[in-house]
Write an enzyme that holds these catalytic residues in place. Structure first.
Site, PDB file in Angstrom:
ATOM      1  N   VAL A   1       0.837  -1.207   0.000  1.00 24.13           N
ATOM      2  CA  VAL A   1       0.000   0.000   0.000  1.00 24.13           C
ATOM      3  C   VAL A   1       0.872   1.257   0.000  1.00 24.13           C
ATOM      4  O   VAL A   1       0.595   2.225  -0.724  1.00 24.13           O
ATOM      5  CB  VAL A   1      -0.958  -0.008   1.214  1.00 24.13           C
ATOM      6  CG1 VAL A   1      -1.753   1.281   1.270  1.00 24.13           C
ATOM      7  CG2 VAL A   1      -1.903  -1.202   1.147  1.00 24.13           C
TER       8      VAL A   1
ATOM      9  N   GLY B   1       9.307  -5.092   2.859  1.00 25.90           N
ATOM     10  CA  GLY B   1       9.112  -4.344   1.612  1.00 25.90           C
ATOM     11  C   GLY B   1      10.159  -4.689   0.564  1.00 25.90           C
ATOM     12  O   GLY B   1      11.142  -5.386   0.841  1.00 25.90           O
TER      13      GLY B   1
ATOM     14  N   ALA C   1       4.415   2.055   7.637  1.00 26.44           N
ATOM     15  CA  ALA C   1       5.351   1.024   8.102  1.00 26.44           C
ATOM     16  C   ALA C   1       4.739   0.250   9.267  1.00 26.44           C
ATOM     17  O   ALA C   1       4.368   0.843  10.280  1.00 26.44           O
ATOM     18  CB  ALA C   1       6.659   1.680   8.539  1.00 26.44           C
TER      19      ALA C   1
ATOM     20  N   SER D   1       2.119  -6.662   9.569  1.00 25.99           N
ATOM     21  CA  SER D   1       0.684  -6.710   9.253  1.00 25.99           C
ATOM     22  C   SER D   1       0.140  -8.107   8.937  1.00 25.99           C
ATOM     23  O   SER D   1      -0.804  -8.225   8.163  1.00 25.99           O
ATOM     24  CB  SER D   1       0.383  -5.762   8.091  1.00 25.99           C
ATOM     25  OG  SER D   1       1.106  -6.163   6.961  1.00 25.99           O
TER      26      SER D   1
ATOM     27  N   TYR E   1      -2.538  -7.803  16.054  1.00 27.24           N
ATOM     28  CA  TYR E   1      -2.367  -6.846  14.949  1.00 27.24           C
ATOM     29  C   TYR E   1      -3.378  -5.698  15.081  1.00 27.24           C
ATOM     30  O   TYR E   1      -3.016  -4.515  15.098  1.00 27.24           O
ATOM     31  CB  TYR E   1      -2.531  -7.564  13.599  1.00 27.24           C
ATOM     32  CG  TYR E   1      -2.676  -6.618  12.437  1.00 27.24           C
ATOM     33  CD1 TYR E   1      -1.633  -5.782  12.065  1.00 27.24           C
ATOM     34  CD2 TYR E   1      -3.874  -6.545  11.720  1.00 27.24           C
ATOM     35  CE1 TYR E   1      -1.778  -4.894  11.005  1.00 27.24           C
ATOM     36  CE2 TYR E   1      -4.025  -5.674  10.662  1.00 27.24           C
ATOM     37  CZ  TYR E   1      -2.977  -4.849  10.300  1.00 27.24           C
ATOM     38  OH  TYR E   1      -3.128  -3.967   9.267  1.00 27.24           O
TER      39      TYR E   1
ATOM     40  N   ASN F   1     -10.505  -4.829   2.780  1.00 26.70           N
ATOM     41  CA  ASN F   1      -9.570  -5.746   2.095  1.00 26.70           C
ATOM     42  C   ASN F   1      -9.009  -5.094   0.839  1.00 26.70           C
ATOM     43  O   ASN F   1      -9.672  -5.044  -0.197  1.00 26.70           O
ATOM     44  CB  ASN F   1     -10.283  -7.053   1.791  1.00 26.70           C
ATOM     45  CG  ASN F   1     -10.508  -7.850   3.057  1.00 26.70           C
ATOM     46  OD1 ASN F   1     -11.209  -7.402   3.959  1.00 26.70           O
ATOM     47  ND2 ASN F   1      -9.896  -9.007   3.152  1.00 26.70           N
TER      48      ASN F   1
HETATM   49  N1  UFG Z   1      -8.882 -16.992   2.809  1.00 24.94           N
HETATM   50  C1  UFG Z   1      -9.011 -18.308   2.373  1.00 24.94           C
HETATM   51  N2  UFG Z   1      -7.887 -18.921   1.878  1.00 24.94           N
HETATM   52  C2  UFG Z   1      -6.673 -18.311   1.820  1.00 24.94           C
HETATM   53  C3  UFG Z   1      -6.565 -16.972   2.274  1.00 24.94           C
HETATM   54  C4  UFG Z   1      -7.693 -16.352   2.759  1.00 24.94           C
HETATM   55  O1  UFG Z   1     -10.073 -18.899   2.417  1.00 24.94           O
HETATM   56  O2  UFG Z   1      -5.696 -18.947   1.390  1.00 24.94           O
HETATM   57  C5  UFG Z   1     -10.081 -16.326   3.320  1.00 24.94           C
HETATM   58  C6  UFG Z   1      -9.899 -15.826   4.739  1.00 24.94           C
HETATM   59  O3  UFG Z   1     -10.182 -16.852   5.659  1.00 24.94           O
HETATM   60  C7  UFG Z   1     -10.891 -14.665   4.768  1.00 24.94           C
HETATM   61  C8  UFG Z   1     -10.845 -14.125   3.327  1.00 24.94           C
HETATM   62  O4  UFG Z   1     -10.294 -15.170   2.541  1.00 24.94           O
HETATM   63  O5  UFG Z   1     -12.179 -15.139   5.024  1.00 24.94           O
HETATM   64  C9  UFG Z   1      -9.966 -12.896   3.175  1.00 24.94           C
HETATM   65  O6  UFG Z   1      -8.722 -13.201   3.787  1.00 24.94           O
HETATM   66  P1  UFG Z   1      -7.447 -12.244   3.657  1.00 24.94           P
HETATM   67  O7  UFG Z   1      -6.330 -12.905   4.388  1.00 24.94           O
HETATM   68  O8  UFG Z   1      -7.213 -11.908   2.218  1.00 24.94           O
HETATM   69  O9  UFG Z   1      -7.894 -10.926   4.366  1.00 24.94           O
HETATM   70  P2  UFG Z   1      -8.477 -10.730   5.842  1.00 24.94           P
HETATM   71  O10 UFG Z   1      -9.930 -10.422   5.670  1.00 24.94           O
HETATM   72  O11 UFG Z   1      -8.130 -11.814   6.770  1.00 24.94           O
HETATM   73  O12 UFG Z   1      -7.601  -9.523   6.322  1.00 24.94           O
HETATM   74  C10 UFG Z   1      -7.794  -8.237   5.877  1.00 24.94           C
HETATM   75  C11 UFG Z   1      -6.483  -7.501   5.854  1.00 24.94           C
HETATM   76  C12 UFG Z   1      -5.898  -7.452   7.239  1.00 24.94           C
HETATM   77  C13 UFG Z   1      -6.891  -6.845   8.159  1.00 24.94           C
HETATM   78  C14 UFG Z   1      -8.200  -7.587   8.079  1.00 24.94           C
HETATM   79  C15 UFG Z   1      -9.275  -6.913   8.885  1.00 24.94           C
HETATM   80  O13 UFG Z   1      -5.631  -8.146   4.980  1.00 24.94           O
HETATM   81  O14 UFG Z   1      -4.725  -6.687   7.231  1.00 24.94           O
HETATM   82  O15 UFG Z   1      -8.655  -7.618   6.744  1.00 24.94           O
HETATM   83  O16 UFG Z   1     -10.119  -7.866   9.396  1.00 24.94           O
HETATM   84  F1  UFG Z   1      -6.448  -6.933   9.419  1.00 24.94           F
END
Ligand code: UFG
Length: 327
Positions: free
Chosen positions: A12, A36, A72, A75, A139, A168
């Site tokens: 980002v 990074g 920074a 995460s 986090y 997201n």
């Molecule tokens: N997911 C899968 N398989 C994977 C990866 C993710 O099914 O291999 C699912 C996760 O369980 C979740 C969705 O896809 O339901 C999105 O997952 P991400 O890891 O892409 O994103 P998150 O929603 O967990 O996290 C995002 C940001 C974080 C932040 C969070 C806030 O990336 O930095 O939203 O809740 F903290």
């Protein structure tokens, strides 16, 4: 404006640095390159390598910066549960040193990269800024702690501050995108599977109370997110700390994201079912009405296929520079 971008070698941060430069701002990036990529820092930016807390005092001193964009951070949600010390030190301690440097040098503006993770499991969606903040992992807790510190600095010392709580973030812009050493995010993982770099995508949880049983998220294009930072810099008011959610306002399930990636790429994406990931809420959808009303923010790339298409173009162009491993 003359701007310091912390974490400008990250996903980002590097996109925001580009958008700031495109808007005519003078950008200095500070990044310790632990997560990074040096080649993500725009050529037009000055670059200082090292920790924000140690370097910010000397970078800001006597240099008349107009503002700091603070990205920074550590995460990875899962890692934060296992190694909280890395998050309290890396996020909170470093940010407190930055805040002190901002105060002692009289730097007037701060825009902070906060997160939907500060809310935790919501009582209701869409999530508004007045929703309870009950983070479910370190986090989110560290980001919330920094938000609190910023509020008190704004009140006591006249800092003009805005926190942007991202949902997201996905997509790519200007040759910058998601290329992490350790990847946990859904869209880059699905696209790596489409490329054949992973055997399959694990769907974490198929028993949620959602239409198709998989978790629902609000995906926002990184360019729209970056534009919000430019608007926040202009809108920040001395002595006030304002907080804004940034999302597209629509929810997509994990299965819908995978289907969209298959359509955009024209490739098969093998999936396997896996248990829920610890700490994952079922549904996270933002209300961004406050940002739209106060900042005049107009997200323009809200269609999921557009977000995925930009991420796909970036992923394919990476070639040998791709370096992420499964978490
Ligand atoms: N997911 C899968 N398989 C994977 C990866 C993710 O099914 O291999 C699912 C996760 O369980 C979740 C969705 O896809 O339901 C999105 O997952 P991400 O890891 O892409 O994103 P998150 O929603 O967990 O996290 C995002 C940001 C974080 C932040 C969070 C806030 O990336 O930095 O939203 O809740 F903290």
């Amino acid at each position: 404006m003359k701007l310091l971008v912390t974490g400008g070698a990250g996903y980002v941060g590097s996109v925001c640095a580009r958008v700031m430069i495109d808007a005519g701002h003078d950008v200095t990036v500070v990044d310790n390159l632990t997560t990074g990529n040096r080649d993500a820092v725009p050529e037009a930016a000055a670059f200082v390598e090292g920790d924000v807390g140690a370097l910010a005092p000397e970078i800001l001193d006597g240099a008349s910066f107009d503002g700091v964009l603070h990205f920074a951070a550590q995460s990875l949600v899962g890692e934060s549960v296992e190694q909280p010390e890395k998050y309290w030190q890396g996020n909170v301690v470093e940010s407190l040193k930055l805040l002190e440097a901002i105060r002692t040098t009289g730097t007037p503006r701060l825009v902070f990269s906060s997160t939907a993770a500060t809310y935790g499991e919501p009582d209701a969606v869409p999530i508004v800024e007045s929703s309870p903040t009950r983070p479910t992992n370190p986090y989110g807790a560290t980001k919330l702690a920094i938000d609190h510190a910023i509020t008190s600095y704004a009140t006591a010392h006249g800092l003009a501050a805005i926190s942007l709580r991202y949902f997201n973030v996905a997509g790519a812009y200007g040759g910058a995108g998601e290329n992490r050493r350790v990847e946990t995010h859904l869209i880059p993982i699905v696209l790596q599977a489409a490329m054949g770099h992973r055997e399959s995508v694990k769907i974490f949880g198929t028993d949620y109370h959602t239409d198709d049983g998989t978790a629902v998220r609000d995906y926002i294009h990184v360019y729209d997110l970056a534009r919000a930072h430019a608007l926040a810099l202009e809108a920040a008011i001395s002595g006030r700390h304002a907080i804004y959610n940034l999302g597209s306002g629509s929810g997509f399930s994990v299965r819908q994201v995978i289907d969209t990636c298959a359509e955009v790429t024209g490739l098969d994406i093998p999936v396997v079912h896996a248990p829920r990931r610890a700490g994952d809420p079922a549904v996270l959808i933002a209300s961004s009405d406050k940002a739209i009303g106060d900042l005049g923010w107009e997200p323009t790339n809200t269609a999921l296929p557009t977000i995925v298409a930009d991420a796909w173009e970036y992923t394919r162009a990476l070639g040998d520079r791709a370096h992420s491993a499964p978490a």
